[in-house]
Design a protein around this motif. Structure first.
Motif, short mmCIF file in Angstrom:
data_model
loop_
_atom_site.label_atom_id
_atom_site.label_comp_id
_atom_site.label_asym_id
_atom_site.label_seq_id
_atom_site.Cartn_x
_atom_site.Cartn_y
_atom_site.Cartn_z
N LEU A 11 0.83 -1.21 0.00
CA LEU A 11 0.00 0.00 0.00
C LEU A 11 0.86 1.26 0.00
CD1 LEU A 11 -2.85 -1.00 2.47
CD2 LEU A 11 -3.05 -0.63 0.00
N LEU A 12 1.93 1.24 0.78
CA LEU A 12 2.84 2.38 0.80
C LEU A 12 3.42 2.62 -0.59
CD1 LEU A 12 4.46 4.58 2.25
CD2 LEU A 12 6.15 2.83 2.84
N LYS A 13 3.84 1.56 -1.24
CA LYS A 13 4.44 1.67 -2.57
C LYS A 13 3.43 2.22 -3.58
CE LYS A 13 7.33 -1.00 -5.74
NZ LYS A 13 8.56 -0.24 -5.40
N LEU A 14 2.21 1.70 -3.54
CA LEU A 14 1.19 2.15 -4.48
C LEU A 14 0.78 3.59 -4.21
CD1 LEU A 14 -1.04 -1.06 -4.57
CD2 LEU A 14 0.55 -0.28 -6.34
N ALA A 15 0.66 3.95 -2.93
CA ALA A 15 0.30 5.32 -2.58
C ALA A 15 1.38 6.30 -3.02
CB ALA A 15 0.06 5.43 -1.08
N MET A 16 2.63 5.92 -2.87
CA MET A 16 3.73 6.79 -3.28
C MET A 16 3.78 6.95 -4.80
SD MET A 16 6.74 5.66 -0.58
CE MET A 16 7.86 6.99 -1.02
N GLN A 17 3.23 5.96 -5.52
CA GLN A 17 3.17 6.04 -6.97
C GLN A 17 1.87 6.67 -7.46
OE1 GLN A 17 3.80 1.98 -8.31
NE2 GLN A 17 5.99 2.03 -7.88
N ASN A 18 1.03 7.14 -6.51
CA ASN A 18 -0.25 7.79 -6.84
C ASN A 18 -1.21 6.87 -7.59
OD1 ASN A 18 0.28 10.41 -5.66
ND2 ASN A 18 1.71 10.76 -7.35
N VAL A 19 -1.14 5.58 -7.29
CA VAL A 19 -2.06 4.62 -7.88
C VAL A 19 -3.37 4.66 -7.09
CG1 VAL A 19 -2.49 2.17 -8.33
CG2 VAL A 19 -0.19 3.12 -8.65
N PRO A 20 -4.51 4.82 -7.74
CA PRO A 20 -5.79 4.76 -7.01
C PRO A 20 -5.95 3.37 -6.38
CG PRO A 20 -6.08 5.66 -9.22
CD PRO A 20 -4.70 5.10 -9.17
N VAL A 21 -6.03 3.32 -5.07
CA VAL A 21 -6.00 2.03 -4.39
C VAL A 21 -7.02 1.96 -3.28
CG1 VAL A 21 -4.13 2.80 -2.84
CG2 VAL A 21 -4.49 0.35 -3.22
N TYR A 80 8.12 4.17 9.13
CA TYR A 80 9.49 3.67 9.03
C TYR A 80 10.21 4.23 7.80
CZ TYR A 80 7.77 0.02 12.26
OH TYR A 80 7.21 -0.66 13.31
N TYR A 81 9.42 4.67 6.82
CA TYR A 81 10.00 5.04 5.53
C TYR A 81 9.77 6.50 5.14
CZ TYR A 81 9.96 -0.05 5.11
OH TYR A 81 10.15 -1.40 5.35
N THR A 82 8.80 7.17 5.80
CA THR A 82 8.46 8.53 5.39
C THR A 82 7.91 9.33 6.57
OG1 THR A 82 7.07 9.83 3.87
CG2 THR A 82 6.16 7.76 4.70
N THR A 83 8.03 10.64 6.47
CA THR A 83 7.38 11.52 7.44
C THR A 83 6.01 11.97 6.94
OG1 THR A 83 8.50 13.44 6.45
CG2 THR A 83 9.60 12.35 8.32
N ASN A 84 5.72 11.61 5.69
CA ASN A 84 4.47 12.04 5.04
C ASN A 84 3.38 10.98 5.25
OD1 ASN A 84 2.99 13.89 3.56
ND2 ASN A 84 3.47 12.92 1.60
N VAL A 85 3.28 10.49 6.47
CA VAL A 85 2.42 9.34 6.77
C VAL A 85 0.94 9.65 6.49
CG1 VAL A 85 1.58 7.82 8.59
CG2 VAL A 85 4.01 8.38 8.45
N THR A 86 0.43 10.72 7.05
CA THR A 86 -1.00 11.01 6.95
C THR A 86 -1.45 11.22 5.52
OG1 THR A 86 -0.98 12.02 9.16
CG2 THR A 86 -2.83 12.56 7.72
N ALA A 87 -0.67 11.98 4.75
CA ALA A 87 -1.06 12.26 3.36
C ALA A 87 -1.11 10.98 2.53
CB ALA A 87 -0.09 13.26 2.75
N LEU A 88 -0.13 10.11 2.74
CA LEU A 88 -0.09 8.85 1.98
C LEU A 88 -1.20 7.90 2.45
CD1 LEU A 88 3.77 8.29 1.88
CD2 LEU A 88 2.28 8.75 -0.08
N TYR A 89 -1.41 7.83 3.75
CA TYR A 89 -2.45 6.96 4.30
C TYR A 89 -3.83 7.39 3.80
CZ TYR A 89 -5.41 4.66 7.78
OH TYR A 89 -6.38 3.91 8.39
N ASP A 90 -4.05 8.70 3.70
CA ASP A 90 -5.36 9.21 3.29
C ASP A 90 -5.64 9.00 1.81
OD1 ASP A 90 -5.91 9.99 5.85
OD2 ASP A 90 -5.40 12.10 5.55
N LYS A 91 -4.63 8.62 1.04
CA LYS A 91 -4.85 8.31 -0.37
C LYS A 91 -5.56 6.97 -0.55
CE LYS A 91 -0.91 10.79 -2.41
NZ LYS A 91 0.32 10.63 -3.25
#
Length: 336
Positions: free
Chosen positions: A16-26, A45-56
């Motif tokens: 999910l992290l990988k797909l969110a970082m690639q802006n894939v609708p998931v 563990y991998y980013t400080t941009n947790v909330t923005a990525l999680y909310d995608k």
């Protein structure tokens, strides 16, 4: 829209992290709100941009055994990563393993057929790869044999048969058979036990070994396979074949701990099996040392990943890199 089952597990959360970082609708299926916190922690563990990525991520509460919830989750879905599974090696858990792993996968395949899903990627295990009786490494063509297989491997093999049924119904499918998947955050089960064991400075290590792979390699290969025209294939995903002693030594070194130095002998494993059975009878907790477990420890198989390497021109991450990264996180979360 891409759907991920098992999104709150080790593989699913990293995918999910990988797909969110690639802006894939998931979209991802989850069973309980509590498990969502582990996904956020994994992202951290991998980013400080947790909330923005999680909310995608479009989170849908459901269960692969609950058809109505799956009908909601599959709306407008074109691709499915099926990562959800139950892991147990206890014979007493066979029925629930069969329900989740085989029946649950059958439900996913049926939904893919009904909703005209274009492609399905199924995460299986090297446990469904047949064992060799020689020093030759097992590959994708090595025939599975139930004789010494544990309940988890048997039910995952049955699940693979459901996926191949989907292929006969014109669903494009790929299956990956990863080795022991190493990664951070899920210390209480699966490969997390290696980090807990090393941290406790045990003197003994089990005999045998297996194929190992970093979770980052697993998710990278899944995404690459889904983004190609490849279908109707299965792939062993193993970065290296290692003894359990070697893996525990790498983790111990990364944690600055003393590595185990005494190999458990067959007679000790047999005693452990009976003590484990007694514990199971008294407490109801799943068994961890069984006849199939001991056979696997005493008759290890090596695995050949050349097919996926050639297909994708893929280079695996050195296992020690993932172990060092995961060990540092473990130590931070278990600081005394």
């Amino acid at each position: 829209m891409v759907l991920v089952t098992g999104g709150t597990g080790l593989v699913g959360s990293h995918l999910l992290l990988k797909l969110a970082m690639q802006n894939v609708p998931v979209r991802a299926i989850y069973r309980s709100v509590e498990k969502l916190e582990q996904v956020k922690k994994t992202f951290s563990y991998y980013t400080t941009n947790v909330t923005a990525l999680y909310d995608k991520i479009d989170w849908v509460q459901g269960d692969i055994l609950d058809i109505p919830s799956l009908d909601d989750a599959f709306q407008n879905v074109t691709h499915v990563y099926h990562c959800a599974a139950l892991i147990s090696f206890s014979p007493s858990d066979f029925n629930i393993l069969d329900r989740v792993n085989r029946e649950g996968t059958a439900n996913i395949v049926n939904m893919c057929i009904a909703k005209n899903v274009q492609k399905l990627c199924y995460v299986s295990t090297i446990g469904t790869i047949g064992r060799t009786s020689t020093s030759l490494a097992a590959d994708e063509e090595t025939e599975f044999n139930r004789q010494f297989a544990n309940p988890y491997a048997i039910t995952k093999h049955l699940a693979e048969m459901e996926v191949w049924r989907g292929a006969q119904e014109q669903i494009q499918v790929v299956i990956i058979n990863p080795g022991v998947i190493l990664g951070p955050g899920y210390w209480e089960n699966g490969s997390g036990s290696f980090f807990k064991t090393a941290h406790k400075n045990y003197s003994y290590y089990p005999p045998g070994g297996s194929g190992f792979v970093a979770v980052a390699d697993v998710t990278a290969i899944m995404v690459q396979l889904m983004n190609t025209d490849i279908h109707g294939e299965r792939y062993i995903v193993v970065a290296s074949n290692n003894t359990y002693k070697e893996v525990l030594e790498m983790i111990s070194r990364a944690m600055n701990k003393k590595a185990p130095y005494k190999k458990l002998q067959p007679w000790q494993l047999q005693i452990g099996k009976y003590l484990d059975l007694l514990r199971h009878l008294l407490t109801g907790k799943p068994r961890t040392i069984t006849h199939s477990t001991i056979h696997g420890l005493l008759h290890p198989t090596t695995f050949d990943s050349s097919k996926i390497i050639k297909t994708l021109d893929y280079t695996f991450e050195p296992l020690e890199n993932s172990i060092t990264f995961s060990s540092r996180i473990f130590m931070k979360e278990h600081a005394e």
